[in-house]
Scaffold this motif. Structure first.
Motif, PDB file in Angstrom:
ATOM      1  N   GLU A  34      34.905 -14.750  -7.399  1.00  0.00           N
ATOM      2  CA  GLU A  34      36.026 -14.853  -8.338  1.00  0.00           C
ATOM      3  C   GLU A  34      35.864 -13.858  -9.484  1.00  0.00           C
ATOM      4  O   GLU A  34      36.828 -13.231  -9.915  1.00  0.00           O
ATOM      5  CB  GLU A  34      36.133 -16.281  -8.893  1.00  0.00           C
ATOM      6  CG  GLU A  34      36.618 -17.291  -7.887  1.00  0.00           C
ATOM      7  CD  GLU A  34      38.014 -16.984  -7.360  1.00  0.00           C
ATOM      8  OE1 GLU A  34      38.906 -16.637  -8.150  1.00  0.00           O
ATOM      9  OE2 GLU A  34      38.196 -17.074  -6.133  1.00  0.00           O
ATOM     10  N   ARG A  35      34.646 -13.710  -9.962  1.00  0.00           N
ATOM     11  CA  ARG A  35      34.364 -12.752 -11.043  1.00  0.00           C
ATOM     12  C   ARG A  35      34.720 -11.341 -10.611  1.00  0.00           C
ATOM     13  O   ARG A  35      35.300 -10.576 -11.366  1.00  0.00           O
ATOM     14  CB  ARG A  35      32.880 -12.819 -11.403  1.00  0.00           C
ATOM     15  CG  ARG A  35      32.436 -11.763 -12.413  1.00  0.00           C
ATOM     16  CD  ARG A  35      31.027 -11.297 -12.076  1.00  0.00           C
ATOM     17  NE  ARG A  35      30.575 -10.273 -12.966  1.00  0.00           N
ATOM     18  CZ  ARG A  35      30.606  -8.968 -12.673  1.00  0.00           C
ATOM     19  NH1 ARG A  35      31.075  -8.548 -11.543  1.00  0.00           N
ATOM     20  NH2 ARG A  35      30.166  -8.083 -13.535  1.00  0.00           N
ATOM     21  N   ASN A  36      34.391 -10.991  -9.366  1.00  0.00           N
ATOM     22  CA  ASN A  36      34.637  -9.636  -8.879  1.00  0.00           C
ATOM     23  C   ASN A  36      36.123  -9.325  -8.693  1.00  0.00           C
ATOM     24  O   ASN A  36      36.499  -8.159  -8.611  1.00  0.00           O
ATOM     25  CB  ASN A  36      33.875  -9.396  -7.579  1.00  0.00           C
ATOM     26  CG  ASN A  36      32.384  -9.323  -7.805  1.00  0.00           C
ATOM     27  OD1 ASN A  36      31.929  -9.050  -8.915  1.00  0.00           O
ATOM     28  ND2 ASN A  36      31.618  -9.593  -6.778  1.00  0.00           N
ATOM     29  N   LYS A  37      36.966 -10.345  -8.649  1.00  0.00           N
ATOM     30  CA  LYS A  37      38.405 -10.146  -8.537  1.00  0.00           C
ATOM     31  C   LYS A  37      39.046  -9.827  -9.891  1.00  0.00           C
ATOM     32  O   LYS A  37      40.172  -9.348  -9.937  1.00  0.00           O
ATOM     33  CB  LYS A  37      39.077 -11.399  -7.957  1.00  0.00           C
ATOM     34  CG  LYS A  37      38.700 -11.663  -6.512  1.00  0.00           C
ATOM     35  CD  LYS A  37      39.328 -12.961  -6.024  1.00  0.00           C
ATOM     36  CE  LYS A  37      38.856 -13.323  -4.636  1.00  0.00           C
ATOM     37  NZ  LYS A  37      39.368 -14.640  -4.214  1.00  0.00           N
ATOM     38  N   LEU A  38      38.337 -10.104 -10.960  1.00  0.00           N
ATOM     39  CA  LEU A  38      38.875  -9.873 -12.308  1.00  0.00           C
ATOM     40  C   LEU A  38      38.822  -8.389 -12.666  1.00  0.00           C
ATOM     41  O   LEU A  38      37.981  -7.651 -12.152  1.00  0.00           O
ATOM     42  CB  LEU A  38      38.050 -10.649 -13.339  1.00  0.00           C
ATOM     43  CG  LEU A  38      38.107 -12.165 -13.262  1.00  0.00           C
ATOM     44  CD1 LEU A  38      37.074 -12.766 -14.204  1.00  0.00           C
ATOM     45  CD2 LEU A  38      39.492 -12.676 -13.594  1.00  0.00           C
ATOM     46  N   PRO A  39      39.683  -7.972 -13.588  1.00  0.00           N
ATOM     47  CA  PRO A  39      39.574  -6.595 -14.099  1.00  0.00           C
ATOM     48  C   PRO A  39      38.203  -6.410 -14.772  1.00  0.00           C
ATOM     49  O   PRO A  39      37.645  -7.350 -15.322  1.00  0.00           O
ATOM     50  CB  PRO A  39      40.700  -6.500 -15.138  1.00  0.00           C
ATOM     51  CG  PRO A  39      41.626  -7.623 -14.831  1.00  0.00           C
ATOM     52  CD  PRO A  39      40.811  -8.692 -14.169  1.00  0.00           C
ATOM     53  N   GLU A  40      37.683  -5.220 -14.712  1.00  0.00           N
ATOM     54  CA  GLU A  40      36.349  -4.917 -15.255  1.00  0.00           C
ATOM     55  C   GLU A  40      36.178  -5.426 -16.692  1.00  0.00           C
ATOM     56  O   GLU A  40      35.135  -5.958 -17.048  1.00  0.00           O
ATOM     57  CB  GLU A  40      36.107  -3.407 -15.210  1.00  0.00           C
ATOM     58  CG  GLU A  40      34.717  -2.981 -15.599  1.00  0.00           C
ATOM     59  CD  GLU A  40      33.680  -3.261 -14.528  1.00  0.00           C
ATOM     60  OE1 GLU A  40      32.525  -3.523 -14.907  1.00  0.00           O
ATOM     61  OE2 GLU A  40      34.019  -3.212 -13.344  1.00  0.00           O
ATOM     62  N   SER A  41      37.203  -5.304 -17.506  1.00  0.00           N
ATOM     63  CA  SER A  41      37.108  -5.697 -18.917  1.00  0.00           C
ATOM     64  C   SER A  41      36.982  -7.209 -19.114  1.00  0.00           C
ATOM     65  O   SER A  41      36.572  -7.657 -20.174  1.00  0.00           O
ATOM     66  CB  SER A  41      38.325  -5.180 -19.683  1.00  0.00           C
ATOM     67  OG  SER A  41      39.510  -5.776 -19.169  1.00  0.00           O
ATOM     68  N   GLN A  42      37.315  -8.008 -18.095  1.00  0.00           N
ATOM     69  CA  GLN A  42      37.267  -9.467 -18.208  1.00  0.00           C
ATOM     70  C   GLN A  42      36.060 -10.084 -17.497  1.00  0.00           C
ATOM     71  O   GLN A  42      35.859 -11.286 -17.553  1.00  0.00           O
ATOM     72  CB  GLN A  42      38.550 -10.077 -17.647  1.00  0.00           C
ATOM     73  CG  GLN A  42      39.774  -9.730 -18.445  1.00  0.00           C
ATOM     74  CD  GLN A  42      41.032 -10.342 -17.834  1.00  0.00           C
ATOM     75  OE1 GLN A  42      40.975 -11.074 -16.862  1.00  0.00           O
ATOM     76  NE2 GLN A  42      42.167 -10.029 -18.427  1.00  0.00           N
TER      77      GLN A  42
END
Length: 78
Positions: A34-42
């Motif tokens: 789930e973390r890897n699906k977020l934009p880099e800044s988030q």
């Protein structure tokens, strides 16, 4: 028995957090996905709370309160 001289080996300092019910404090596989699906800044900058350093005069420096705060605040370089 005679005492041996110190050897020039390295010291390893391993600092982490253990949770009673789940063990070592870290993101689960599904949380990492789930973390890897977020934009880099988030994204969280690290997956786990463990911090390993090699302290000493010619190493990473010594464990201090600044390193602890960075570890707790997830601003670690791991």
């Amino acid at each position: 028995m005679p005492l041996r001289k110190k050897n020039p080996g390295r010291t390893i300092h391993n600092s982490g957090y253990i949770v009673k019910h789940t063990g070592r404090l870290a993101l689960s596989e599904s949380q990492i996905e789930e973390r890897n699906k977020l934009p880099e800044s988030q994204r969280l900058p690290v997956y786990e709370s463990r911090e390993i350093i090699y302290p000493g005069k010619n190493g990473d420096g010594w464990w201090n309160s600044e390193r602890l705060v960075a570890q707790v605040c997830l601003n670690s370089s791991n």
